[in-house]
Design an enzyme around this catalytic site. Structure first.
Site, PDB file in Angstrom:
ATOM      1  N   THR A  20       0.893  -1.073  -0.177  1.00  0.00           N
ATOM      2  CA  THR A  20      -0.603  -0.099  -0.269  1.00  0.00           C
ATOM      3  C   THR A  20       1.271   1.088   0.098  1.00  0.00           C
ATOM      4  O   THR A  20       2.029   1.508   1.295  1.00  0.00           O
ATOM      5  CB  THR A  20      -1.155  -0.069   1.302  1.00  0.00           C
ATOM      6  OG1 THR A  20      -1.627  -1.400   0.974  1.00  0.00           O
ATOM      7  CG2 THR A  20      -1.513   1.170   1.537  1.00  0.00           C
ATOM      8  N   LYS A  54      -6.609   1.733  -3.015  1.00  0.00           N
ATOM      9  CA  LYS A  54      -6.190   0.766  -2.440  1.00  0.00           C
ATOM     10  C   LYS A  54      -6.373   1.592  -0.935  1.00  0.00           C
ATOM     11  O   LYS A  54      -7.076   1.388  -0.050  1.00  0.00           O
ATOM     12  CB  LYS A  54      -4.878   0.225  -2.464  1.00  0.00           C
ATOM     13  CG  LYS A  54      -4.565  -0.153  -0.834  1.00  0.00           C
ATOM     14  CD  LYS A  54      -5.310  -1.437  -0.666  1.00  0.00           C
ATOM     15  CE  LYS A  54      -4.715  -1.994   0.782  1.00  0.00           C
ATOM     16  NZ  LYS A  54      -5.295  -3.638   1.244  1.00  0.00           N
TER      17      LYS A  54
END
Length: 306
Positions: free
Chosen positions: A98, A174
């Site tokens: 991420t 995300k």
């Protein structure tokens, strides 16, 4: 020629992903960082261990990264003995971390100039789903790169694979996904603390929300700690949650978007990380304890009280 896969970042998620890659027939190269156990397990299943990023780059046509965030990704790619310097032209890097989309887009342009493609494929799911090959993936890549990496993604992303657009789009989605889930967590934590302080136990709170329109899969894993005392109900650290929300803030700043709710959620996790002795190691479902301490309320799960 068949793809040869390298994998860097064998943590809670990466180990399960890499295991599915090697068990489903791909030649896999791995490298140890701090914990040898995942490497030893993967070697026993047929993977090959190397001692450096350079050696992995020289052996691999596709390298997966599953590390903490952009700083670690940039170091692995740009380092003196990193992936950019030693991958062959035509290779692909797939960043499953991420990360900050601004960094991702810059890296994609930098790598394209030397003939290396970058795709971002951050994850949805838990370590249990990683081991089962049932994660989801949000992919940012050119159509050509996506078509090439999809068979490998299929080994561990059995739940869903969505091609969102070009490099960076996976990381944008995300962060939005995590904003929603971590926003739920901040609301649950504050609502349960307020309930407790006004005489309604977490169990009473749960008896109303569970099975209602407000229930969802995230709610159930989050409440696995408060109601069931399961410390590992959702193994995503408070520190990583806070990191992701700082990336969301950066993304909003770059878009010139005012995001007061995002900042409020970020500050809830920032408070936990800054004030708790185990703030970097505790998981997201432990947030009510930190909110409780700030308000003079004991939010220790009833099942864990002595």
């Amino acid at each position: 020629m068949p793809e040869t896969i390298g994998f860097l970042g064998l943590g809670l998620m990466g180990h399960g992903m890499a295991r599915n890659i090697v068990e489903k027939g791909y030649a896999l190269t791995v490298s140890a960082h701090r914990n040898r156990a995942p490497v030893d397990d993967l070697v026993s299943r047929g993977a090959v261990e190397v001692k450096s990023v350079r050696e992995m780059a020289e052996r691999s046509s596709i390298v997966f990264l599953c590390v903490t965030g952009s700083r670690e990704v940039e170091a692995l790619i740009r380092g003196k003995d990193g992936l950019k310097a030693h991958l062959k032209p035509g290779s692909v890097i797939v960043d499953c971390s991420t990360a900050d989309p601004t960094s991702t887009v810059a890296l994609a342009e930098e790598l394209a100039a030397v003939g290396i493609a970058l795709a971002d494929a951050p994850l949805g799911g838990t370590p249990v789903q990683a081991a089962e090959g049932k994660l989801s993936a949000m992919v940012g890549a050119t159509p050509e790169t996506f078509a090439r990496i999809k068979p490998v993604l299929d080994t561990w992303a059995g739940a869903k694979i969505v091609h969102l657009g070009g490099p960076g789009d996976g990381h944008k989605m995300k962060l939005l996904n995590n904003f929603v889930s971590l926003g739920y967590a901040a609301i649950y934590a504050e609502a349960m603390t307020l309930a407790t302080k006004t005489g309604l136990s977490p169990e009473i709170f749960d008896s109303v929300l569970r099975g209602s329109r407000m229930d969802c899969g995230f709610y159930q894993t989050f409440m696995g700690y408060t109601i069931e005392g399961n410390r590992e109900a959702h193994k995503f650290t408070l520190a990583n949650a806070f990191k992701d929300l700082t990336y969301l803030e950066s993304m909003a700043d770059a878009a010139k978007l005012v995001n007061p709710i995002g900042n409020a959620v970020k500050n809830s996790f920032g408070m936990a990380v800054a004030t708790g002795g185990d703030g970097a190691a505790d998981y997201v479902p432990h947030l009510p304890e930190y909110v409780g301490r700030a308000n003079g309320v004991d939010m220790t799960p009833r099942k864990l009280r002595t």
